[in-house]
Design a protein around this motif. Structure first.
Motif, mmCIF file in Angstrom:
data_model
loop_
_atom_site.group_PDB
_atom_site.id
_atom_site.type_symbol
_atom_site.label_atom_id
_atom_site.label_comp_id
_atom_site.label_asym_id
_atom_site.label_seq_id
_atom_site.Cartn_x
_atom_site.Cartn_y
_atom_site.Cartn_z
ATOM 1 N N ASP A 41 0.608 9.968 -10.272
ATOM 2 C CA ASP A 41 -0.314 9.397 -9.289
ATOM 3 C C ASP A 41 -1.253 10.435 -8.661
ATOM 4 O OD1 ASP A 41 1.402 10.650 -7.443
ATOM 5 O OD2 ASP A 41 2.383 8.787 -6.861
ATOM 6 N N HIS A 45 -5.380 7.088 -11.532
ATOM 7 C CA HIS A 45 -5.352 5.914 -10.673
ATOM 8 C C HIS A 45 -5.375 4.677 -11.558
ATOM 9 C CE1 HIS A 45 -5.783 3.062 -7.506
ATOM 10 N NE2 HIS A 45 -6.858 2.552 -8.096
ATOM 11 N N VAL A 92 -3.914 2.860 -3.974
ATOM 12 C CA VAL A 92 -3.178 1.690 -4.459
ATOM 13 C C VAL A 92 -4.166 0.561 -4.701
ATOM 14 C CG1 VAL A 92 -1.521 -0.114 -3.817
ATOM 15 C CG2 VAL A 92 -0.997 2.299 -3.354
ATOM 16 N N ARG A 127 -0.451 6.128 -2.694
ATOM 17 C CA ARG A 127 0.448 5.621 -3.745
ATOM 18 C C ARG A 127 1.829 6.258 -3.650
ATOM 19 N NH1 ARG A 127 3.798 3.942 -6.009
ATOM 20 N NH2 ARG A 127 4.019 3.084 -8.116
#
Length: 233
Positions: A41, A45, A92, A127
């Motif tokens: 992460d 993405h 996210v 994230r």
């Protein structure tokens, strides 16, 4: 299916994940600090329809994506040695939302996903700290993220990060222990000793998901697990 993991996750977890797809074991040197140098992460993405890749991801990993016929979008901002330059891809995404500290987000992400609802949080490592089950339901180990999502009328389960392993730190974070594929929530470790075990299990199963614990050991922050289907990216 291609599964991107930190090379440092425990071997039993790798063995179990290998039954679901081909593993890309991520390891970098000299790009960012050691604790997160292999975290997916940090360099990737993943949105529901796009994969963004940091431009300074070592080229042999780019070749692996190409060999597996995974399409991706090159990012504009290189991953840096320290925060916030290390957090440009750590957002996210869901079908309708993009959640991040937008002072740090790579421009390629916000540009392509501009039609989603943007929710700003102060935590750049979004994230790492947040797992989205869908557009409405989330699990986080960050109080600030939880507060913001609740103001947007999202349902957010707050869990404690204590006991999650992250080398060099007192503890890791909930989102980094997890990956999600369709209705399966993969967890690096077992929930058996987590103080919020029952709440986590109830929250996930109530959404129609089920849990796959990847090894019988303490929760391990591996910078999330990314699942890539060949016909989707």
């Amino acid at each position: 299916m291609l599964i991107i993991i930190d090379k440092k996750i425990p071997d039993p977890a790798k063995e179990k994940l290998a039954s679901f797809g081909t593993l890309l074991e991520l390891e970098t040197r000299g790009i960012t600090y050691e604790a997160i140098a292999g975290h997916p992460d940090i360099f990737f993405h993943q949105s529901p329809r796009h994969l963004f890749v940091a431009p300074n991801l070592p080229f042999h990993y780019i070749e692996m994506l190409q060999q597996e016929d995974i399409d991706f979008i090159p990012g504009e901002q290189a991953v840096g040695k320290q925060y916030p330059a290390s957090s440009a891809y750590n957002a996210v995404s869901t079908d309708k939302l993009l959640i991040h500290n937008f002072r740090n987000t790579d421009a390629s992400i916000t540009r392509l996903l501009e039609n989603t609802q943007l929710i700003h949080v102060d935590q750049g490592y979004t994230r790492c700290n947040l797992l989205a089950l869908d557009d409405q339901h989330f699990i986080t180990s960050d109080e600030g993220i939880a507060g913001v999502l609740e103001r947007y009328d999202k349902t957010c389960l707050k869990v404690r990060p204590e006991g999650i392993i992250l080398e060099g730190f007192e503890h890791g974070f909930w989102g980094g222990c997890c990956g999600i594929y369709h209705n399966k929530v993969f967890i690096l470790g077992t929930l058996a000793d987590h103080p919020d075990r029952q709440e986590i299990e109830d929250f996930i199963t109530a959404r129609g998901h089920y849990i796959i614990e990847l090894y019988d050991g303490p929760l391990f922050d591996g910078g999330s697990i990314i699942f890539l289907e060949h016909d989707k990216y």
